[in-house]
Write a protein that holds these residues in place. Sequence first.
Motif, PDB file in Angstrom:
ATOM      1  N   MET A  77       8.570   2.095  -3.402  1.00 42.03           N
ATOM      2  CA  MET A  77       7.291   1.663  -2.866  1.00 42.03           C
ATOM      3  C   MET A  77       7.391   1.215  -1.409  1.00 42.03           C
ATOM      4  SD  MET A  77       4.190   1.652  -3.689  1.00 42.03           S
ATOM      5  CE  MET A  77       3.397   1.219  -5.184  1.00 42.03           C
ATOM      6  N   PRO A  78       8.461   0.557  -0.968  1.00 45.46           N
ATOM      7  CA  PRO A  78       8.540   0.140   0.441  1.00 45.46           C
ATOM      8  C   PRO A  78       8.537   1.325   1.413  1.00 45.46           C
ATOM      9  CG  PRO A  78      10.163  -1.052  -0.852  1.00 45.46           C
ATOM     10  CD  PRO A  78       9.583  -0.003  -1.744  1.00 45.46           C
ATOM     11  N   ASP A  79       9.104   2.473   1.003  1.00 43.37           N
ATOM     12  CA  ASP A  79       9.102   3.639   1.893  1.00 43.37           C
ATOM     13  C   ASP A  79       7.684   4.156   2.122  1.00 43.37           C
ATOM     14  OD1 ASP A  79      11.810   3.556   2.137  1.00 43.37           O
ATOM     15  OD2 ASP A  79      12.184   4.992   0.509  1.00 43.37           O
ATOM     16  N   TYR A  80       6.849   4.012   1.124  1.00 38.26           N
ATOM     17  CA  TYR A  80       5.477   4.481   1.235  1.00 38.26           C
ATOM     18  C   TYR A  80       4.707   3.699   2.299  1.00 38.26           C
ATOM     19  CZ  TYR A  80       0.687   5.579  -0.037  1.00 38.26           C
ATOM     20  OH  TYR A  80      -0.619   5.977  -0.007  1.00 38.26           O
ATOM     21  N   PHE A  81       4.856   2.391   2.316  1.00 36.93           N
ATOM     22  CA  PHE A  81       4.128   1.557   3.264  1.00 36.93           C
ATOM     23  C   PHE A  81       4.801   1.481   4.630  1.00 36.93           C
ATOM     24  CE2 PHE A  81       2.500  -0.270  -0.756  1.00 36.93           C
ATOM     25  CZ  PHE A  81       1.175   0.051  -0.553  1.00 36.93           C
ATOM     26  N   HIS A  82       6.042   1.934   4.721  1.00 38.60           N
ATOM     27  CA  HIS A  82       6.750   1.886   6.009  1.00 38.60           C
ATOM     28  C   HIS A  82       6.036   2.744   7.054  1.00 38.60           C
ATOM     29  CE1 HIS A  82       9.955   1.601   8.901  1.00 38.60           C
ATOM     30  NE2 HIS A  82      10.022   2.923   8.949  1.00 38.60           N
ATOM     31  N   GLY A  83       5.572   3.919   6.676  1.00 40.24           N
ATOM     32  CA  GLY A  83       4.855   4.791   7.615  1.00 40.24           C
ATOM     33  C   GLY A  83       3.573   4.157   8.115  1.00 40.24           C
ATOM     34  N   TYR A  84       2.842   3.504   7.227  1.00 41.66           N
ATOM     35  CA  TYR A  84       1.615   2.832   7.626  1.00 41.66           C
ATOM     36  C   TYR A  84       1.885   1.633   8.523  1.00 41.66           C
ATOM     37  CZ  TYR A  84      -0.994   5.647   4.309  1.00 41.66           C
ATOM     38  OH  TYR A  84      -1.571   6.682   3.649  1.00 41.66           O
TER      39      TYR A  84
END
Length: 121
Positions: free
Chosen positions: A1-8
């Motif tokens: 899940m942290p990789d998903y929000f890293h881009g944002y």
Amino acid sequence: MPDYFHGYSVVGLVAVVGVLFVAVSFAAGALLRPVVPTREKMLTYECGVDPVGENWAHTQVRYYVYAFLYVIFAIDSIFLFPWATVFASLGAVTLVEMFLFLGLLALGLLYAWKKGVLTWT
């Protein structure tokens, strides 16, 4: 899940830095510029010439027509180049659609030429 929000979070951080940069630039300009209003500074600026005479001026419409035709064909190229890069995967139907699009543009150009819009005299 942290990789998903890293881009944002990266996009959000860049947006915040951009807004801060603009705000700091405007604030620095407001604080550092000299504010000495004079009569000459309050005159309407018209390409370095003092405004004299009547306030009515004739404008040549042909310059706007050429600019408008340029915009039309620039938009045409914006549609045409991406289509050409993926043409092989789209099939024959898109080929017919693109020829219809180009045909409409050619009809518009022919109409402008017949009306004498493209003559510079």
